[in-house]
Design a protein around this motif. Structure first.
Motif, PDB file in Angstrom:
ATOM      1  N   GLY A   4       0.799  -1.213   0.000  1.00  0.00           N
ATOM      2  CA  GLY A   4       0.000   0.000   0.000  1.00  0.00           C
ATOM      3  C   GLY A   4       0.831   1.261   0.000  1.00  0.00           C
ATOM      4  N   ALA A  64       2.555   1.605  -3.419  1.00  0.00           N
ATOM      5  CA  ALA A  64       1.601   2.061  -4.434  1.00  0.00           C
ATOM      6  C   ALA A  64       1.290   3.541  -4.261  1.00  0.00           C
ATOM      7  N   SER A  65       1.267   4.012  -3.017  1.00  0.00           N
ATOM      8  CA  SER A  65       0.987   5.432  -2.768  1.00  0.00           C
ATOM      9  C   SER A  65       2.071   6.334  -3.336  1.00  0.00           C
ATOM     10  N   THR A 118      -5.061   3.501  -1.608  1.00  0.00           N
ATOM     11  CA  THR A 118      -3.719   2.957  -1.378  1.00  0.00           C
ATOM     12  C   THR A 118      -3.191   3.269   0.019  1.00  0.00           C
ATOM     13  N   TYR A 119      -3.363   4.521   0.464  1.00  0.00           N
ATOM     14  CA  TYR A 119      -2.837   4.924   1.777  1.00  0.00           C
ATOM     15  C   TYR A 119      -3.897   4.787   2.869  1.00  0.00           C
TER      16      TYR A 119
END
Length: 495
Positions: free
Chosen positions: A146, A149-150, A162-163
């Motif tokens: 995650g 991805a952020s 994501t976050y």
């Protein structure tokens, strides 16, 4: 019939049987014990599942403690430093003066913190099913994905997923097992160990803003998030140290990794009146607990001007919170039983009183003193949560006990600060908001005072029931022995 009574009957049969039949008695007893239809206390005492678990109080447990400390520091260090990332997100996606963007960006951090606690009941089920190690390793891996991805997103909307969801859920799955696993290694020192572990979040919270500020200035937001992924990778490695010592309850009862639904969702914890009071009393206190942490900086700007050194207040809270976790964690080891609740009650009372003192501080030095006391007792409240849970529900049920408590805590953590902000917008002052914020901690602390009385009453009733059972068993033994005593009155009564 009690075990003692069964043992007496067994002994009587052996004494009355001929010598040649004594050898025949033993195999039949073993067969009954193996079939689990009957058991002899002497053999049950040797059963490892019925023996009382002895905590190592050290050894590999110190390595586990350091791993759990890294977990607390990594998870809450990143979460508490979102204010630094908040400014960077505003610059990347718009302007710092855009009120609408500020509101939408603030929800990224709020969603992330709320999800950590909201997911806790689900995490407790996975912890009981898979164990602390697998749950924590998997959670760390999800958090790593995650956060990574952020770092690649170029707009605000994907960050909510994501976050705010993926990274936060991973943190939740990594965080809760770090509290549960400590009870596998420590009992007498559990308070001190929890104090050291939770002090990790204070240490990271103090240092992380300086680290993030430097990284954001040199490498930018995206690369800064990728650097933070290193913390989550190390957390994943640290989670491999969570070697469980106490078998999970589902394995004891079913002997497999596929327990029934009734064993996954543990209802035994809700049968304890003391736990029910604790599980609802703490969230009631938290409606005003976090208001100073969210709105104190803005209040300082309005009261003392924008040039006031308000960051010092956050450092005071962070430092004394770490000190409080170490001090009160050690003190809790010497406080017997559920009387640890009184330490938590005192922390709520002091924090509530300090919240009410904030509007009365017209000099900056007085506000520093208030923050020092608030941080000290904040550490007291946090470090003894897990030890109280272990004492109220026991080792086997503590995972879901902590999980449901954290889940209930997510509601006041989300609701309390916005209510204070609403009052400030209507009244153009934070004074009433801080006065009202001091009431819930005091009320919640007063409710928690019932727990020691309830637990003492429960133990007294259990002892009375045990004594009554022993008296009934003794009378049954006496009546069974009476015909063999040769008492003529017994024979007359029979005739």
């Amino acid at each position: 019939m009690t075990e003692g009574n069964g043992l007496t009957e067994h002994s009587a049969v052996q004494s009355e049987a001929p010598a040649g039949s004594a050898a025949e008695e033993k195999p039949s007893t073993e067969m009954e014990n193996g079939d689990r239809s009957a058991s002899v206390p002497a053999e049950d005492a040797a059963d490892p599942e019925t023996e009382e678990f002895v905590h190592p109080e050290g050894g590999w447990g110190w390595v586990v403690m350091l791993a759990a400390m890294w977990c607390n520091g990594s998870v809450f260090g990143i979460q508490n430093a979102f204010g630094i990332l908040f400014v960077s997100l505003l610059r990347d996606f718009g302007s710092e003066n855009d009120e609408d963007l500020r509101f939408r960006t603030a929800w990224v951090g709020s969603l992330s913190m709320g999800m950590i606690f909201f997911c806790s009941p689900i995490v407790s089920v996975f912890t009981d099913l898979l164990g602390c190690r697998i749950t924590a390793v998997g959670g760390s891996a999800v958090g790593l994905v995650g956060l990574l991805a952020s770092s690649f997103v170029t707009s605000l909307a994907p960050l909510y997923f994501t976050y705010g969801i993926v990274f936060a859920c991973g943190c939740s799955f990594a965080y809760q097992p770090s509290l549960v696993i400590l009870g596998h290694y420590f009992k007498k020192r559990l308070g001190l160990v929890n104090g050291i572990v939770t002090a990790g979040s204070s240490l990271f919270t103090i240092t992380m803003p300086f680290v993030l500020s430097g990284l954001l200035e040199k490498v930018g937001r995206q690369n800064t998030m990728r650097v933070l992924c290193i913390l989550m990778f190390l957390l994943m490695l640290a989670s491999f140290t969570y070697k469980p010592l106490i078998p999970t309850k589902s394995k004891k009862q079913t002997g497999s990794r596929c327990p029934r639904l009734g064993q996954l969702f543990n209802v035994n914890i809700w049968k304890s009146l003391g736990y029910r009071i604790w599980a609802f009393g703490i969230p009631a206190a938290l409606y005003g607990y976090f208001v100073p942490y969210v709105h104190l900086m803005k209040h300082v700007e309005e009261r003392f001007g924008k040039d006031a050194n308000k960051e010092v207040l956050l450092m005071c809270i962070g430092i004394t919170s770490g000190v409080g976790r170490l001090i009160f964690g050690r003190v809790a080891d010497y406080v017997p039983g559920v009387n640890k609740v009184y330490l938590q009650v005192s922390s709520f009372l002091v924090i509530g009183l300090m919240s009410m003192m904030i509007p009365l501080c017209n000099i900056f030095g007085g506000l520093i003193a208030v923050c020092l006391l608030m941080g000290l007792f904040d550490g007291c409240f946090i470090c003894i949560m897990a030890p109280i849970a272990f004492e109220l529900v026991g080792d086997n049920d503590v995972s879901q006990a902590i999980g449901f408590l954290l889940g209930l805590m997510s509601v006041p953590m989300t609701v309390g600060p916005p209510i204070a902000g609403f009052l400030r917008d209507r009244l153009k002052s934070y004074d009433l908001a801080f006065y009202l914020a001091g009431i819930p901690p005091m009320v919640g602390g007063a409710v928690l005072c019932l727990i020691p009385w309830v637990e003492a009453r429960r133990r007294k009733q259990a002892q009375q029931a045990q004594d009554q059972e022993q008296d009934v068993s003794q009378k049954m033994l006496d009546s069974e022995k009476a015909p063999g005593d040769g008492d003529p009155r017994t024979g007359e009564s029979v005739l």
